[in-house]
Design a protein around this motif. Structure first.
Motif, PDB file in Angstrom:
ATOM      1  N   GLU A 175       0.616  -0.856   0.073  1.00 57.36           N
ATOM      2  CA  GLU A 175      -0.186  -0.447  -0.395  1.00 57.36           C
ATOM      3  C   GLU A 175       0.977   1.450   0.084  1.00 57.36           C
ATOM      4  OE1 GLU A 175      -2.520  -0.674   3.107  1.00 57.36           O
ATOM      5  OE2 GLU A 175      -4.209  -1.356   1.940  1.00 57.36           O
ATOM      6  N   ARG A 221       3.729   1.956  -1.569  1.00 58.14           N
ATOM      7  CA  ARG A 221       3.821   2.192  -3.100  1.00 58.14           C
ATOM      8  C   ARG A 221       2.714   1.908  -3.644  1.00 58.14           C
ATOM      9  NH1 ARG A 221       9.110  -1.135  -3.642  1.00 58.14           N
ATOM     10  NH2 ARG A 221       9.723  -2.062  -1.594  1.00 58.14           N
ATOM     11  N   ASP A 222       1.869   1.811  -3.046  1.00 57.21           N
ATOM     12  CA  ASP A 222       0.240   2.253  -3.971  1.00 57.21           C
ATOM     13  C   ASP A 222      -0.100   1.705  -4.655  1.00 57.21           C
ATOM     14  OD1 ASP A 222      -0.155   4.917  -2.854  1.00 57.21           O
ATOM     15  OD2 ASP A 222       0.707   5.924  -4.314  1.00 57.21           O
ATOM     16  N   HIS A 264      -2.109  -1.018  -4.063  1.00 54.77           N
ATOM     17  CA  HIS A 264      -3.149  -1.319  -4.881  1.00 54.77           C
ATOM     18  C   HIS A 264      -3.498  -0.234  -5.403  1.00 54.77           C
ATOM     19  CE1 HIS A 264      -2.492   1.941  -1.604  1.00 54.77           C
ATOM     20  NE2 HIS A 264      -3.591   2.704  -1.807  1.00 54.77           N
ATOM     21  N   ARG A 265      -3.353   0.687  -5.968  1.00 58.66           N
ATOM     22  CA  ARG A 265      -4.186   1.831  -6.460  1.00 58.66           C
ATOM     23  C   ARG A 265      -3.683   1.178  -7.982  1.00 58.66           C
ATOM     24  NH1 ARG A 265      -5.336   5.918  -3.392  1.00 58.66           N
ATOM     25  NH2 ARG A 265      -4.212   6.667  -1.718  1.00 58.66           N
ATOM     26  N   GLU A 266      -3.056   0.584  -8.677  1.00 55.86           N
ATOM     27  CA  GLU A 266      -2.828  -0.356  -9.942  1.00 55.86           C
ATOM     28  C   GLU A 266      -4.424  -0.592 -10.372  1.00 55.86           C
ATOM     29  OE1 GLU A 266       0.197  -2.687 -10.140  1.00 55.86           O
ATOM     30  OE2 GLU A 266       1.751  -1.225  -9.632  1.00 55.86           O
ATOM     31  N   PRO A 267      -4.906  -0.920 -11.602  1.00 59.64           N
ATOM     32  CA  PRO A 267      -5.938  -1.167 -11.967  1.00 59.64           C
ATOM     33  C   PRO A 267      -6.751  -2.483 -11.881  1.00 59.64           C
ATOM     34  CG  PRO A 267      -5.469   0.482 -13.469  1.00 59.64           C
ATOM     35  CD  PRO A 267      -4.302   0.138 -12.212  1.00 59.64           C
ATOM     36  N   ALA A 289      -6.234  -3.386  -8.018  1.00 56.43           N
ATOM     37  CA  ALA A 289      -7.967  -2.652  -7.082  1.00 56.43           C
ATOM     38  C   ALA A 289      -9.141  -3.769  -7.620  1.00 56.43           C
ATOM     39  CB  ALA A 289      -7.763  -0.754  -8.216  1.00 56.43           C
ATOM     40  N   GLU A 304     -11.567  -5.037  -5.759  1.00 51.87           N
ATOM     41  CA  GLU A 304     -12.891  -4.957  -4.990  1.00 51.87           C
ATOM     42  C   GLU A 304     -13.924  -6.109  -5.667  1.00 51.87           C
ATOM     43  OE1 GLU A 304     -16.243  -2.186  -5.022  1.00 51.87           O
ATOM     44  OE2 GLU A 304     -14.686  -1.758  -4.043  1.00 51.87           O
TER      45      GLU A 304
END
Length: 278
Positions: A84, A86-87, A89-92, A95, A99
């Protein structure tokens, strides 16, 4: 017998479970916290759920194994925290996985809560039994068939039958099924035992009648003749009570889903997504 944990595999499985369940990172006011990792709590309930998932209810978990498992959870929590940071969880794609998993877990939880047997009364189960078996048990059929690979061959066989040909002899001559030498005889069976198109044909024929058109299934083309039918005795209520109850539960859940869809505001953004109107 104590459970043996496979450390590497446990870590991989826990990674999927923890990353997919953000609720594990929240304090449970009614639950015990067994550890904190950089301030993030790991609750006793979360650990117990992961243990149950790993052991599938088999065997005993010793204190040493519980500690080993907690250490695995701590390791995976650290990895998840770093991911998280390293972001990731924001990679499409990640993510989307998170979800989709969140939705699936919540949907399954709701279905389980809606599937309690107390949603169906004993009277409703008895009414379904009376409705289902008022005319006796299932109808069974004694039938024979001729199986060929081409429709044209089946049409020719029907023409021969119309001209007075013997079904058993034609089966022995043309059928590619294993019962060809027995005149295509299938013995006694319930329609539900057969594939859909074949079952529908059997149910439509009276004893002594044969197909006026070939019947196609995944096995090939059939010409069917029904020799006889009989009604079986209905099962005792206690033999089918659980099955009927679960059928009513499924109906109840399906009805609830239909109501949710009817009340929901659903907007289709993609041109291909909107279903065709009747």
């Amino acid at each position: 017998m104590p459970i043996r944990f496979r450390t590497g595999l446990v870590a991989a499985a826990l990674a999927a479970g923890l990353l997919a369940a953000p609720a594990l990172a929240q304090d449970d006011a009614s639950g015990e916290v067994v550890a904190r990792v950089n301030g993030e709590p790991i609750s006793a309930d979360a650990l117990a759920q992961l243990l149950a998932q790993q052991t599938q209810g088999r065997g005993e978990v010793t204190a040493a194994q519980r500690q080993q498992f907690l250490d695995e959870v701590i390791t995976v929590t650290l990895l998840a925290q770093d991911a998280e940071a390293r972001d990731l969880h924001r990679e499409p794609d990640i993510a989307a996985q998170l979800e989709n998993t969140r939705r699936a877990i919540l949907a399954q939880a709701l279905v389980r809560s809606l599937s309690g047997e107390d949603r169906v009364s004993d009277e409703a189960v008895r009414e379904l039994y009376d409705e289902r078996f008022a005319g006796g048990g299932d109808r069974e059929y004694r039938a024979r068939h001729i199986l060929v690979p081409e429709r044209e061959t089946a049409v020719g066989i029907i023409d021969e039958l119309d001209a007075g040909g013997d079904f058993a002899e034609l089966a022995a001559e043309h059928s590619e099924d294993s019962n060809a030498d027995n005149g295509g005889d299938l013995g006694w069976f319930a329609a539900a035992d057969m594939v859909g198109p074949f079952a529908a044909e059997v149910e439509a024929l009276e004893p002594g009648e044969y197909s006026d058109e070939p019947v196609e299934t995944r096995f090939g083309w059939h010409v069917v003749q029904v020799d006889d039918t009989r009604a079986t005795d209905p099962p005792a209520f206690d033999e089918v009570e659980d099955q009927l109850r679960m059928e009513l539960v499924r109906r109840s859940v399906q009805q609830y889903v239909q109501e949710l869809r009817a009340e929901a505001e659903i907007e289709y953004e993609a041109d291909w997504a909107e279903p065709a109107q009747d």
